[in-house]
Design an enzyme around this catalytic site. Structure first.
Site, short mmCIF file in Angstrom:
data_model
loop_
_atom_site.label_atom_id
_atom_site.label_comp_id
_atom_site.label_asym_id
_atom_site.label_seq_id
_atom_site.Cartn_x
_atom_site.Cartn_y
_atom_site.Cartn_z
N CYS A 68 -2.70 3.78 7.23
CA CYS A 68 -4.12 3.60 7.52
C CYS A 68 -4.37 3.57 9.03
O CYS A 68 -3.43 3.56 9.83
CB CYS A 68 -4.61 2.30 6.88
SG CYS A 68 -3.91 0.85 7.69
N CYS A 126 0.80 -1.23 0.00
CA CYS A 126 0.00 0.00 0.00
C CYS A 126 0.83 1.28 0.00
O CYS A 126 0.28 2.36 -0.14
CB CYS A 126 -0.91 0.01 1.22
SG CYS A 126 0.04 -0.03 2.74
N CYS A 148 -1.02 -4.69 8.12
CA CYS A 148 -0.74 -3.35 8.65
C CYS A 148 0.06 -3.43 9.95
O CYS A 148 0.86 -2.54 10.25
CB CYS A 148 -2.03 -2.59 8.88
SG CYS A 148 -3.13 -2.63 7.44
N ASP A 186 2.40 2.52 2.57
CA ASP A 186 2.45 3.15 3.88
C ASP A 186 3.82 2.93 4.54
O ASP A 186 4.49 1.93 4.26
CB ASP A 186 1.36 2.57 4.79
CG ASP A 186 -0.04 2.96 4.31
OD1 ASP A 186 -0.13 3.86 3.46
OD2 ASP A 186 -1.01 2.37 4.79
#
Ligand code: FES
Length: 129
Positions: A58, A33, A102, A35
């Site tokens: 996120c 992603c 994540c 991130d």
């Protein structure tokens, strides 16, 4: 759906921000992603005495980063090395399956910092591996 702990840590992140006098800075990024997370550690006598983080990501990544900082503060380096992304997710009351990756950001950035710390002064200022 996020747990109440995830929502709490996302809305009120613990230990957020930069640390100018960190002993070591760890970094991690997600290819999935884009991130990223940075973790700053202050270490005295092999113990993590202070920790801060900066995460561009996120809600799950920010909550994982915040939770991780609470989990490592006061821990010996050896204990911190054993922290996994699954434990971070567990402490948060679980993450939705699609968001499990994540929690990797936080655990990976921590391990990067500890690797750099063990490797000596040349790599302690957050240079890429
Ligand atoms: Fe990128 Fe969560 S979607 S870390």
């Amino acid at each position: 759906m996020y747990s109440s702990k995830v929502i709490d840590h996302f809305n009120n992140p613990r230990n957020g921000g930069e640390m100018a006098d960190a002993d070591v800075v760890g970094e991690a990024g997600s290819f999935k992603c884009g991130d990223t997370m940075k973790i700053f550690l202050k270490i005295e006598q092999e113990r993590i005495v202070d920790v801060k983080f900066q995460t561009f990501g996120c809600a799950a990544a920010i909550a994982s980063s915040s939770m991780l900082t609470e989990m490592v503060k006061g821990k010996k380096i050896g204990q911190a090395r054993r922290i996994t992304n699954e434990q971070v997710a567990e402490e948060l009351g679980g993450l939705p399956p699609l968001k499990m990756h994540c929690s990797n950001l936080a655990a990976d950035a921590l391990q990067d910092a500890l690797d750099k710390y063990s490797d000596g002064p040349a790599r302690k200022q957050g240079r890429a591996k």
